[in-house]
Design a protein around this motif. Structure first.
Motif, PDB file in Angstrom:
ATOM      1  N   PHE A 103       5.095 -33.349 -16.395  1.00 40.24           N
ATOM      2  CA  PHE A 103       4.705 -33.276 -17.803  1.00 40.24           C
ATOM      3  C   PHE A 103       4.814 -31.823 -18.255  1.00 40.24           C
ATOM      4  O   PHE A 103       4.247 -30.927 -17.609  1.00 40.24           O
ATOM      5  N   ALA A 104       5.551 -31.596 -19.329  1.00 46.79           N
ATOM      6  CA  ALA A 104       5.723 -30.238 -19.859  1.00 46.79           C
ATOM      7  C   ALA A 104       4.553 -29.917 -20.792  1.00 46.79           C
ATOM      8  O   ALA A 104       4.430 -30.502 -21.859  1.00 46.79           O
ATOM      9  N   TYR A 105       3.703 -28.976 -20.359  1.00 52.78           N
ATOM     10  CA  TYR A 105       2.510 -28.677 -21.145  1.00 52.78           C
ATOM     11  C   TYR A 105       2.623 -27.395 -21.965  1.00 52.78           C
ATOM     12  O   TYR A 105       1.773 -27.131 -22.821  1.00 52.78           O
ATOM     13  N   ASN A 163       5.113 -31.335 -24.375  1.00 49.70           N
ATOM     14  CA  ASN A 163       4.655 -32.722 -24.542  1.00 49.70           C
ATOM     15  C   ASN A 163       5.661 -33.746 -24.030  1.00 49.70           C
ATOM     16  O   ASN A 163       5.423 -34.946 -24.146  1.00 49.70           O
ATOM     17  N   ASN A 164       6.767 -33.295 -23.452  1.00 53.33           N
ATOM     18  CA  ASN A 164       7.753 -34.238 -22.917  1.00 53.33           C
ATOM     19  C   ASN A 164       7.392 -34.660 -21.496  1.00 53.33           C
ATOM     20  O   ASN A 164       6.861 -33.873 -20.711  1.00 53.33           O
ATOM     21  N   THR A 165       7.706 -35.908 -21.179  1.00 51.60           N
ATOM     22  CA  THR A 165       7.575 -36.446 -19.830  1.00 51.60           C
ATOM     23  C   THR A 165       8.966 -36.600 -19.229  1.00 51.60           C
ATOM     24  O   THR A 165       9.870 -37.139 -19.868  1.00 51.60           O
ATOM     25  N   LEU A 166       9.145 -36.106 -18.004  1.00 47.06           N
ATOM     26  CA  LEU A 166      10.412 -36.260 -17.292  1.00 47.06           C
ATOM     27  C   LEU A 166      10.145 -36.971 -15.975  1.00 47.06           C
ATOM     28  O   LEU A 166       9.129 -36.707 -15.317  1.00 47.06           O
ATOM     29  N   TYR A 167      11.061 -37.859 -15.593  1.00 46.04           N
ATOM     30  CA  TYR A 167      10.786 -38.673 -14.406  1.00 46.04           C
ATOM     31  C   TYR A 167      12.072 -39.086 -13.705  1.00 46.04           C
ATOM     32  O   TYR A 167      13.160 -39.082 -14.279  1.00 46.04           O
ATOM     33  N   ALA A 168      11.907 -39.471 -12.458  1.00 50.44           N
ATOM     34  CA  ALA A 168      12.946 -40.145 -11.691  1.00 50.44           C
ATOM     35  C   ALA A 168      12.369 -41.483 -11.254  1.00 50.44           C
ATOM     36  O   ALA A 168      11.156 -41.628 -11.109  1.00 50.44           O
ATOM     37  N   GLY A 169      13.253 -42.459 -11.054  1.00 49.62           N
ATOM     38  CA  GLY A 169      12.752 -43.757 -10.615  1.00 49.62           C
ATOM     39  C   GLY A 169      12.073 -44.520 -11.727  1.00 49.62           C
ATOM     40  O   GLY A 169      12.572 -44.599 -12.860  1.00 49.62           O
ATOM     41  N   GLU A 170      10.918 -45.072 -11.427  1.00 51.28           N
ATOM     42  CA  GLU A 170      10.196 -45.901 -12.396  1.00 51.28           C
ATOM     43  C   GLU A 170       9.745 -45.073 -13.601  1.00 51.28           C
ATOM     44  O   GLU A 170       9.173 -44.002 -13.457  1.00 51.28           O
ATOM     45  N   GLU A 171      10.013 -45.610 -14.797  1.00 52.30           N
ATOM     46  CA  GLU A 171       9.663 -44.885 -16.023  1.00 52.30           C
ATOM     47  C   GLU A 171       8.151 -44.752 -16.152  1.00 52.30           C
ATOM     48  O   GLU A 171       7.386 -45.651 -15.786  1.00 52.30           O
ATOM     49  N   VAL A 172       7.724 -43.607 -16.668  1.00 49.85           N
ATOM     50  CA  VAL A 172       6.301 -43.337 -16.834  1.00 49.85           C
ATOM     51  C   VAL A 172       6.118 -42.478 -18.065  1.00 49.85           C
ATOM     52  O   VAL A 172       7.043 -41.796 -18.516  1.00 49.85           O
ATOM     53  N   CYS A 220       4.215 -29.657  -4.762  1.00 50.77           N
ATOM     54  CA  CYS A 220       3.571 -30.929  -4.453  1.00 50.77           C
ATOM     55  C   CYS A 220       2.934 -31.536  -5.699  1.00 50.77           C
ATOM     56  O   CYS A 220       2.834 -30.905  -6.753  1.00 50.77           O
ATOM     57  N   THR A 221       2.477 -32.753  -5.555  1.00 48.35           N
ATOM     58  CA  THR A 221       1.795 -33.448  -6.643  1.00 48.35           C
ATOM     59  C   THR A 221       0.610 -32.627  -7.138  1.00 48.35           C
ATOM     60  O   THR A 221      -0.213 -32.167  -6.346  1.00 48.35           O
ATOM     61  N   GLY A 222       0.527 -32.450  -8.446  1.00 50.19           N
ATOM     62  CA  GLY A 222      -0.596 -31.746  -9.043  1.00 50.19           C
ATOM     63  C   GLY A 222      -0.388 -30.263  -9.219  1.00 50.19           C
ATOM     64  O   GLY A 222      -1.162 -29.610  -9.929  1.00 50.19           O
ATOM     65  N   ASP A 223       0.642 -29.693  -8.581  1.00 47.49           N
ATOM     66  CA  ASP A 223       0.861 -28.254  -8.698  1.00 47.49           C
ATOM     67  C   ASP A 223       1.511 -27.930 -10.046  1.00 47.49           C
ATOM     68  O   ASP A 223       2.089 -28.795 -10.714  1.00 47.49           O
ATOM     69  N   LEU A 224       1.413 -26.659 -10.424  1.00 46.10           N
ATOM     70  CA  LEU A 224       1.950 -26.191 -11.698  1.00 46.10           C
ATOM     71  C   LEU A 224       3.123 -25.261 -11.445  1.00 46.10           C
ATOM     72  O   LEU A 224       3.069 -24.406 -10.559  1.00 46.10           O
ATOM     73  N   GLY A 225       4.180 -25.422 -12.214  1.00 46.88           N
ATOM     74  CA  GLY A 225       5.360 -24.598 -12.026  1.00 46.88           C
ATOM     75  C   GLY A 225       6.056 -24.306 -13.336  1.00 46.88           C
ATOM     76  O   GLY A 225       5.602 -24.683 -14.420  1.00 46.88           O
ATOM     77  N   MET A 226       7.202 -23.623 -13.210  1.00 42.87           N
ATOM     78  CA  MET A 226       7.998 -23.257 -14.387  1.00 42.87           C
ATOM     79  C   MET A 226       9.471 -23.414 -14.059  1.00 42.87           C
ATOM     80  O   MET A 226       9.905 -23.166 -12.932  1.00 42.87           O
ATOM     81  N   ILE A 227      10.223 -23.845 -15.059  1.00 40.63           N
ATOM     82  CA  ILE A 227      11.674 -23.894 -14.944  1.00 40.63           C
ATOM     83  C   ILE A 227      12.262 -23.341 -16.231  1.00 40.63           C
ATOM     84  O   ILE A 227      11.721 -23.567 -17.322  1.00 40.63           O
ATOM     85  N   PHE A 265       6.852 -24.752 -18.795  1.00 40.67           N
ATOM     86  CA  PHE A 265       5.778 -24.855 -17.810  1.00 40.67           C
ATOM     87  C   PHE A 265       5.409 -26.333 -17.653  1.00 40.67           C
ATOM     88  O   PHE A 265       5.254 -27.042 -18.651  1.00 40.67           O
ATOM     89  N   PHE A 266       5.247 -26.773 -16.415  1.00 39.49           N
ATOM     90  CA  PHE A 266       5.032 -28.198 -16.186  1.00 39.49           C
ATOM     91  C   PHE A 266       4.003 -28.429 -15.084  1.00 39.49           C
ATOM     92  O   PHE A 266       3.707 -27.541 -14.275  1.00 39.49           O
ATOM     93  N   LYS A 267       3.500 -29.647 -15.076  1.00 37.53           N
ATOM     94  CA  LYS A 267       2.607 -30.106 -14.012  1.00 37.53           C
ATOM     95  C   LYS A 267       3.282 -31.282 -13.311  1.00 37.53           C
ATOM     96  O   LYS A 267       3.785 -32.199 -13.970  1.00 37.53           O
TER      97      LYS A 267
END
Length: 678
Positions: free
Chosen positions: A294-296, A367-376, A351-358, A308-310
Motif C-alpha cells: 500500500f502506497a502511503y 493511496n494506491n494498492t499494488l499486488y501480485a496473485g489474488e486481487e486485494v 518482510c510483511t509489515g515492513d516499510l520501504g521506498m521505491i 513510500f509503501f507498507k
C-alpha cells in the motif's frame, strides 16, 4: 541492515503538539542505539528526520519522515510526523503506515491542542496509543499535573509506567519493578537505584493506578493483583501488550530526549509491549500469499519521484512485478530501499509489515494498492479538505506553464493541496490548510522548480440575472458603399427557469426568417458572458424573439447576431438586473462551549444558522449547520482556528446562488469598474 521477520518489526507514528520534542526524541533513539554518533538539533538544522531545506529553514517538521531504529534484534520504524495543524495530511499518512502511536507531551505545557488532535487522529483509525512526557528536565516541568490532565482528558485507560521522582531531577521510577533509574546524559544507559523514601508514597499511588489498569487485561492478572502476588516484568509487559491491543491500557512514560533520560526504557517498552504489524493488522496484514503493498506517501521533487509503501501481504523481493489496482498498470520493483531520513539503503527484500521506498513508479500514487496473485484492496487514507484559497500570479510573464508543471509535482505528494484554474475569475487558485501551508508551497515552487509567484486574494465568481421584464428593439444597420449589413430584432427579456439561456421565438409573418434564429441565439449567448452591472456572467435568462425585420440583400447571420447583442445591452438594464453570489452549506464541528461564539461570528458573516446537534464524532462537540455566502468565508479557516484554538473544523460546499443585498451591490459594481479601468 539486518534482515528482519514480521514479528521483529514495530511501526510507530510519533505524534504530538508542535514543539513537544518529537524530532529530538528520534535523534535520541538513534543515538542511544548507536545509529549516529552525534545528536543533531532542529535549531541547527542537522537532524536526521528534518532534512528538507524548508524544514531546516523554518526549524520544524513539515512532512513525515521515516527513521528506522534498531535495538535487540528488533527494527522500530519510527515515523516522525509534523505537529502543526497545517500539515494534518502528513499525520494521516503516518498513521496509515503505523501500527501504533506514541504521543509526545511537553512536561511543562501539558495537554495542548496538538495532543488532543493527535489522540483523535490515532483513535479514529483505531491505532493503539502511548504517551511520552518529554522535557522532564525543564525547571517548570510538572509530571503530576500533566498526568492528571492526560487521565481526565483521555480516560481511565491512561496509566503511568515510568514516572519522574519528585525532588530528584534525572531519576525515574519504574512502577512495574518499583525500582528507580538514572540515565547517563552522554550514553543514555540506565543505572539502577532505590526509590527514595520521600517518593515512596507517591510511587505507590502511581503503582495502584497502573495495577488497576493491568487487572483489566485478564482474569489471571486480576487474581494476582488481588492476592498481592508479585508480577514479573515479562508478565507486566505482556499485560500492557494485551491492554494496548484492546484499548484498555494507554501507558505513560516520561523522560527528556535532549538529556537521553528514559529513552532506552521507552525503546525497551516498544519492543516488549507494542504490537508487530501482523498482530496489529488483525487480518489486513498477512504473511501468507503473494506480495501486496500500500502506497502511503509520495515525495516528488526536482530529482524524481519516491513512493513510500507498507508491505501488507507476503514478502516483497527485488524485481517483483505488481499490478496497480487503481490504475491497472504493472510496476516492477527493481530497486527497493529502506530510508533513514534522506539516506537510502538498498535491500533485496522486505518482510510483511515492513516499510520501504521505491523510486520512479510513474503510474503509482499515494493511496494506491499494488499486488501480485489474488486481487486485494486496502482502505484509502482520508485526507482533510483544504478550504483556504489564494490566487497565484507569476512574478515573470510567461511562467504560467512552469507554475502548472511545478504544482502538478507538488500535488502528487501533498493531497491536502488543491489547484484550480478558475475559468470565471480567470485566476489560478491554490487551496491549502492555512496561509503557512500555502507559503511553504510557494517556497517549494521557487527552490525546487525555480518559479517565483505571488499570492493574492481570490476573486468571488459572482453572477448576474434579471428580476423584471423588458421588451426592446435591437437594430444593426451598416452601409459602406457595397453590400451592407442589416438586422432588426425585437426581444422580450425576463427571468428564466433554466440556469442558462431559454430562447424562444414567437415571430409571425416571417418578419425574421428562421435561418437567422440561431444567429440571434448565438449573439445572446455571447453577450451573456458579460453582465450589464459588473460584467459577471448572466444566468437564468429567458429571451423571446417576437418581431423584427430584415433586408433581402443586406441581412445575414452576423447582422442578426449583432442586433441581438444591441437588444441585450438595451434591455437588461431595464429588466431589474441584480448580482448573485455563491452561497454554501457550512457544517462547523466544535466544542460545546464555543457554540455561542461560533453562532455570533456566523451572524456577522451574513450566515443563516439552520440548527445544531450533538456531533457523533466526538463527545462534547456540537455540529452547527448554516448557510453562508462564499464572500464571507475567505478567512474562516483562520478565524475558526483562533476561536477554537485549533479544536474546531468545518465542511463547506457551494449549493446555490442568491441575490446580493443592495448595500453590497454598489461596492461590487464599483470594484469591478476599478478593475476594468486598470
Amino acid at each position: 541492515m539486518a534482515v528482519y521477520k514480521s514479528k521483529d518489526i514495530r511501526n510507530i507514528a510519533l505524534l504530538g503538539h508542535g514543539g513537544s520534542g518529537k524530532t529530538s526524541l528520534v535523534e535520541a533513539m538513534l543515538y542511544v542505539t548507536g545509529a549516529i554518533d552525534r545528536m543533531g538539533k532542529t535549531t541547527d538544522g542537522n537532524t536526521v528526520s528534518d532534512y528538507d531545506p524548508e524544514e531546516i529553514k523554518r526549524g520544524y517538521s513539515l512532512s513525515a519522515s521515516l527513521v528506522p531504529v534498531e535495538s535487540k534484534g528488533v527494527k522500530i520504524n519510527v515515523i516522525d510526523a509534523p505537529g502543526y495543524l497545517e500539515f494534518a495530511g502528513e499525520v494521516k499518512a503516518s498513521l496509515a503506515a503505523a501500527d501504533s502511536a506514541v504521543i509526545v507531551v511537553d512536561a511543562k505545557a501539558g495537554v495542548e491542542v496538538g495532543t488532543e488532535l493527535a489522540w483523535d487522529n490515532a483513535t479514529s483509525v483505531k491505532k493503539p496509543c502511548a504517551f511520552f512526557v518529554n522535557k522532564s528536565d525543564d525547571n517548570e516541568a510538572n509530571f503530576k499535573r500533566v498526568f492528571d490532565e492526560l487521565h481526565s482528558t483521555f480516560g481511565m485507560s491512561v496509566c503511568p509506567v515510568l514516572v519522574p521522582v519528585t525532588g530528584h531531577k534525572g531519576m525515574f521510577a519504574d512502577l512495574i519493578e518499583m525500582k528507580a533509574y538514572t540515565y547517563d546524559p552522554k550514553k543514555g544507559t540506565a543505572a539502577e537505584c532505590a526509590i527514595p523514601d520521600s517518593f515512596a508514597d507517591e510511587a505507590e499511588e502511581y503503582k495502584t493506578t497502573l495495577y488497576d489498569a493491568l487487572s483489566m487485561t485478564s482474569e489471571e492478572m486480576m487474581e494476582k493483583i488481588l492476592m498481592e502476588e508479585p508480577i514479573s516484568r515479562e508478565e507486566a509487559f505482556e499485560a500492557i501488550h494485551s491492554g494496548i491491543l484492546d484499548d484498555s491500557i494507554v501507558p505513560v512514560y516520561s523522560g527528556s530526549a535532549v538529556n537521553l533520560w528514559s529513552v532506552t526504557t521507552l525503546i525497551d517498552a516498544i519492543i516488549g509491549s507494542f504490537p508487530n504489524p501482523v498482530i496489529a493488522g488483525k487480518g489486513a496484514v498477512s504473511e501468507e500469499g503473494e506480495p501486496a503493498v500500500f502506497a502511503y506517501k509520495t515525495v516528488a521533487d526536482s530529482f524524481g519521484k519516491q513512493t513510500f509503501f507498507k508491505v501488507m501481504r507476503g514478502n516483497l523481493g527485488r524485481d517483483t512485478v505488481l499490478k496497480n489496482r487503481d490504475t491497472d498498470a504493472t510496476e516492477k520493483f527493481s530497486h527497493i530501499y529502506t530510508m533513514r531520513g534522506k539516506k537510502q539503503t538498498e535491500v533485496d527484500a522486505l518482510c510483511t509489515g515492513d516499510l520501504g521506498m521505491i523510486s520512479k513508479l510513474s503510474n503509482t500514487a499515494t493511496n494506491n494498492t499494488l499486488y501480485a496473485g489474488e486481487e486485494v484492496s486496502y482502505p484509502k487514507i482520508e485526507f482533510p479538505t483544504p478550504y483556504l484559497s489564494l490566487a497565484i500570479q507569476p512574478a515573470s510573464k510567461g511562467d504560467e506553464d512552469k507554475i502548472s508543471g511545478g504544482i502538478s509535482r507538488i500535488l502528487e505528494e501533498d493531497l491536502t493541496l488543491k489547484y484550480e484554474n478558475n475559468v470565471e475569475t480567470k485566476q489560478m487558485l491554490l487551496y491549502g490548510m492555512s496561509e503557512i501551508h500555502l507559503d511553504v508551497i510557494v517556497s517549494k515552487l521557487k527552490s525546487r522548480y525555480g518559479v517565483s509567484v505571488t499570492l493574492t486574494e481570490p476573486k468571488i465568481a459572482y453572477r448576474e440575472t434579471i428580476k423584471g421584464k423588458a421588451s426592446v428593439q435591437g437594430k444593426h444597420k451598416k452601409q459602406s458603399g457595397g453590400s451592407g449589413q442589416y438586422g432588426d430584432v425585437r426581444i422580450t427579456f425576463s427571468h428564466g427557469e433554466e440556469e442558462g439561456l431559454t430562447f424562444t421565438q414567437s415571430v409571425v409573418g416571417g418578419n425574421v426568417p428562421k435561418q437567422y434564429y440561431p444567429a440571434v441565439e448565438k449573439g445572446l449567448l455571447e453577450a451573456m458572458q458579460h453582465g450589464v452591472l459588473a460584467g459577471y456572467p448572466v444566468v437564468n435568462l429567458a429571451a423571446d424573439l417576437y418581431d423584427g425585420s430584415y433586408h433581402p440583400v443586406d441581412s445575414n447571420e452576423i447582422s442578426f447576431k449583432l442586433a441581438a447583442k444591441l437588444a441585450y445591452k438595451t434591455g437588461l438594464p431595464q429588466a431589474k438586473p441584480v448580482i448573485l453570489e455563491p452561497v454554501g452549506s457550512l457544517k462547523v464541528y466544535a466544542p460545546d462551549s464555543l457554540v455561542g461564539d461560533i453562532m455570533g461570528d456566523l451572524n456577522k458573516r451574513r450566515g443563516r444558522v439552520l440548527g445544531m446537534n450533538p456531533w457523533e464524532g466526538k463527545k462534547g462537540y456540537t455540529c452547527v449547520e448554516a448557510e453562508v455566502p462564499k464572500a464571507e468565508m475567505a478567512d474562516y479557516v483562520v478565524s475558526l482556528r483562533a476561536m477554537s484554538q485549533g479544536r474546531g473544523h468545518f465542511d463547506y460546499e457551494i449549493i446555490r446562488y442568491d441575490e446580493v443585498p443592495a448595500n453590497l451591490t454598489a461596492k461590487i459594481v464599483a470594484d469591478a469598474k476599478i478593475e476594468d479601468d486598470e
